[in-house]
Write a protein that holds these residues in place. Structure first.
Motif, PDB file in Angstrom:
ATOM      1  N   SER A  70       0.833  -1.210   0.000  1.00 58.08           N
ATOM      2  CA  SER A  70       0.000   0.000   0.000  1.00 58.08           C
ATOM      3  C   SER A  70       0.864   1.256   0.000  1.00 58.08           C
ATOM      4  CB  SER A  70      -0.926   0.003   1.224  1.00 58.08           C
ATOM      5  OG  SER A  70      -1.801  -1.091   1.226  1.00 58.08           O
ATOM      6  N   VAL A  71       1.863   1.298   0.883  1.00 53.52           N
ATOM      7  CA  VAL A  71       2.765   2.455   0.943  1.00 53.52           C
ATOM      8  C   VAL A  71       3.551   2.570  -0.367  1.00 53.52           C
ATOM      9  CG1 VAL A  71       4.720   3.483   2.153  1.00 53.52           C
ATOM     10  CG2 VAL A  71       2.945   2.279   3.453  1.00 53.52           C
ATOM     11  N   HIS A  72       4.016   1.449  -0.863  1.00 56.10           N
ATOM     12  CA  HIS A  72       4.785   1.436  -2.119  1.00 56.10           C
ATOM     13  C   HIS A  72       3.961   2.017  -3.264  1.00 56.10           C
ATOM     14  CE1 HIS A  72       7.863  -0.080  -4.900  1.00 56.10           C
ATOM     15  NE2 HIS A  72       6.858  -0.459  -5.686  1.00 56.10           N
ATOM     16  N   ARG A  73       2.707   1.602  -3.378  1.00 58.01           N
ATOM     17  CA  ARG A  73       1.852   2.092  -4.461  1.00 58.01           C
ATOM     18  C   ARG A  73       1.568   3.583  -4.307  1.00 58.01           C
ATOM     19  NH1 ARG A  73      -1.798  -1.017  -7.047  1.00 58.01           N
ATOM     20  NH2 ARG A  73      -2.181   0.925  -8.197  1.00 58.01           N
ATOM     21  N   LEU A  74       1.335   4.031  -3.076  1.00 58.45           N
ATOM     22  CA  LEU A  74       1.095   5.464  -2.854  1.00 58.45           C
ATOM     23  C   LEU A  74       2.321   6.284  -3.247  1.00 58.45           C
ATOM     24  CD1 LEU A  74      -0.790   5.376   0.577  1.00 58.45           C
ATOM     25  CD2 LEU A  74      -1.758   6.104  -1.626  1.00 58.45           C
ATOM     26  N   GLY A  90      -6.290  -0.085  -5.897  1.00 51.74           N
ATOM     27  CA  GLY A  90      -6.602  -1.421  -5.402  1.00 51.74           C
ATOM     28  C   GLY A  90      -5.325  -2.181  -5.076  1.00 51.74           C
ATOM     29  N   ILE A  91      -5.250  -2.726  -3.867  1.00 45.44           N
ATOM     30  CA  ILE A  91      -4.048  -3.433  -3.421  1.00 45.44           C
ATOM     31  C   ILE A  91      -4.287  -4.937  -3.468  1.00 45.44           C
ATOM     32  CG2 ILE A  91      -2.390  -3.723  -1.538  1.00 45.44           C
ATOM     33  CD1 ILE A  91      -2.399  -0.945  -2.931  1.00 45.44           C
ATOM     34  N   ASP A  92      -3.657  -5.582  -4.429  1.00 44.61           N
ATOM     35  CA  ASP A  92      -3.782  -7.018  -4.590  1.00 44.61           C
ATOM     36  C   ASP A  92      -2.502  -7.680  -4.087  1.00 44.61           C
ATOM     37  OD1 ASP A  92      -4.158  -9.633  -5.363  1.00 44.61           O
ATOM     38  OD2 ASP A  92      -3.703  -9.264  -7.486  1.00 44.61           O
ATOM     39  N   SER A  93      -2.496  -8.027  -2.801  1.00 47.72           N
ATOM     40  CA  SER A  93      -1.313  -8.690  -2.241  1.00 47.72           C
ATOM     41  C   SER A  93      -1.335 -10.188  -2.510  1.00 47.72           C
ATOM     42  CB  SER A  93      -1.230  -8.440  -0.728  1.00 47.72           C
ATOM     43  OG  SER A  93      -2.374  -8.966  -0.070  1.00 47.72           O
ATOM     44  N   GLY A  94      -2.461 -10.697  -3.008  1.00 45.76           N
ATOM     45  CA  GLY A  94      -2.598 -12.122  -3.230  1.00 45.76           C
ATOM     46  C   GLY A  94      -1.922 -12.623  -4.490  1.00 45.76           C
ATOM     47  N   PHE A  95      -2.059 -11.869  -5.573  1.00 44.81           N
ATOM     48  CA  PHE A  95      -1.569 -12.363  -6.854  1.00 44.81           C
ATOM     49  C   PHE A  95      -0.724 -11.335  -7.606  1.00 44.81           C
ATOM     50  CE2 PHE A  95      -5.221 -14.984  -5.843  1.00 44.81           C
ATOM     51  CZ  PHE A  95      -4.781 -16.249  -6.175  1.00 44.81           C
ATOM     52  N   CYS A  96      -0.151 -10.375  -6.878  1.00 41.42           N
ATOM     53  CA  CYS A  96       0.701  -9.408  -7.567  1.00 41.42           C
ATOM     54  C   CYS A  96       1.915 -10.125  -8.169  1.00 41.42           C
ATOM     55  CB  CYS A  96       1.129  -8.282  -6.630  1.00 41.42           C
ATOM     56  SG  CYS A  96       2.290  -8.748  -5.335  1.00 41.42           S
ATOM     57  N   ARG A  97       2.464  -9.555  -9.232  1.00 43.23           N
ATOM     58  CA  ARG A  97       3.549 -10.223  -9.954  1.00 43.23           C
ATOM     59  C   ARG A  97       4.772 -10.413  -9.046  1.00 43.23           C
ATOM     60  NH1 ARG A  97       3.587  -4.890 -11.390  1.00 43.23           N
ATOM     61  NH2 ARG A  97       5.614  -3.841 -11.410  1.00 43.23           N
ATOM     62  N   MET A  98       5.550 -11.442  -9.319  1.00 46.58           N
ATOM     63  CA  MET A  98       6.661 -11.826  -8.453  1.00 46.58           C
ATOM     64  C   MET A  98       7.738 -10.752  -8.387  1.00 46.58           C
ATOM     65  SD  MET A  98       8.021 -13.780  -6.259  1.00 46.58           S
ATOM     66  CE  MET A  98       6.963 -15.234  -6.231  1.00 46.58           C
ATOM     67  N   THR A  99       8.005 -10.045  -9.477  1.00 47.31           N
ATOM     68  CA  THR A  99       9.028  -8.992  -9.433  1.00 47.31           C
ATOM     69  C   THR A  99       8.634  -7.902  -8.449  1.00 47.31           C
ATOM     70  OG1 THR A  99       7.985  -7.979 -11.386  1.00 47.31           O
ATOM     71  CG2 THR A  99       9.926  -9.382 -11.747  1.00 47.31           C
TER      72      THR A  99
END
Length: 328
Positions: A135-139, A267-276
């Motif tokens: 969340s912080v990273h995206r903001l 939208g924060i998708d911590s479940g399936f975000c890309r591995m990188t």
């Protein structure tokens, strides 16, 4: 590896049991992990109840995150002894999870433990902390800085909220923490909150399309009416990172904040975000986002205490993070 080991299994009947399993009973995957720690998450509590449809099938071993060391591997990417983290994907909901002394998972789910974290610290952070860090990273990726003004964190005594407060404070933000628990103000101050407000102050009885501009950004793991209120209270060009639904899935909002103030809903998708991205965020969680107060937000529990802890998290009786210690 041992022939038998302990695991916590649920049949979806709102309870669970500790049982003995064998390595041959583990699901398919390229990497077998000797699990050291797993977290107690809201989603794990929901998995006990088949009617929530969180888990795809039963019986299942819950636990949507784990840390440990590789015991066996069918891929060159990982070797026995490697310290690793596994979170999200189908772990604990469609694939046996972390509440077990051993787990077998696809290699594509495994993250090498980043420098700067122990296995224990990785699970204190866990899925909740990863969600907060993302969340912080995206903001910040969007352009939010401490100079923009106060940042609101809702559900501040919960897993995601506690981590977000501590991470934002470390980054130098003025954090406004919202909670319905007056008894936890000292706890939130210790994590780094500069200001604490009530849950009711975030969500007034009557919502207006646009309210007074208050926050430059927000981290919201609650959803529902609070999220609608936050959107209408963001400053010009502000943003909210939304990751949860404990207050509901419906957002009684209008387009006004978006077209008149240019706010963003991330939208924060911590479940399936890309591995990188997953690896990048974990490195930040071990570095500039690593809370100074990890131990202050942690309670360690045993297998025998797990069932009650899962019930407690569903009833909003858990503060910060509960950590299941499985083995050294």
């Amino acid at each position: 590896m041992t022939k038998t080991f302990r695991a916590f299994i649920t049949d979806g009947d709102k309870s669970g049991r500790i049982t003995e399993r064998t390595i041959d009973e583990l699901p398919k995957g390229e990497v077998t992990v000797k699990v050291h720690y797993s977290g107690v998450n809201y989603k794990d509590g929901l998995a006990l109840d088949a009617s929530t449809k969180v888990a795809k099938d039963y019986p299942i071993v819950p636990g949507i995150d784990l840390s440990g060391e590789v015991a066996a591997s069918d891929t060159e990417e990982f070797k026995p002894g490697d310290k690793v983290i596994v979170t999200s994907f189908e772990l604990g909901v469609g694939h046996d999870g972390g509440y077990s002394e051993y787990a077998r998972v696809p290699a594509a789910w495994v993250v090498p433990l980043p420098e700067g974290l122990t296995l224990r610290e990785a699970m204190i952070i866990g899925t909740a902390g990863f969600t907060a860090a993302l969340s912080v990273h995206r903001l910040e990726e969007r352009g939010t800085t401490p100079e923009d003004g106060p940042v609101l964190v809702t559900g501040a005594t919960g897993g995601v909220g506690s981590m977000a407060v501590a991470m934002l404070a470390k980054r130098g933000y003025h954090v406004t923490a919202s909670t319905g628990k007056q008894s936890e103000h000292y706890y939130l101050k210790k994590l780094g909150a500069a200001e604490i407000i009530s849950r009711e102050e975030v969500t007034p009885d009557k919502l207006r399309p646009l309210q007074k501009q208050r926050w430059a950004a927000a981290v919201d793991p609650t959803g529902g009416k609070p999220l609608a209120s936050i959107l209408s209270s963001l400053k010009q060009g502000g943003a909210v990172a939304a990751s949860g639904l404990t207050a509901g899935v419906e957002i009684p909002a209008t387009v006004m904040p978006f077209i008149l103030r240019g706010v963003d809903l991330l939208g924060i998708d911590s479940g399936f975000c890309r591995m990188t991205l997953r690896q990048e965020v974990w490195k930040r969680a071990a570095g500039d986002l690593k809370p100074e107060s990890l131990e202050d937000m942690t309670e360690e529990i045993s297998f025998e205490e797990l069932a009650q802890s899962l019930k407690d998290i569903l009833n909003n009786k858990v503060k910060g993070r509960k950590l299941l210690k499985i083995q050294e």
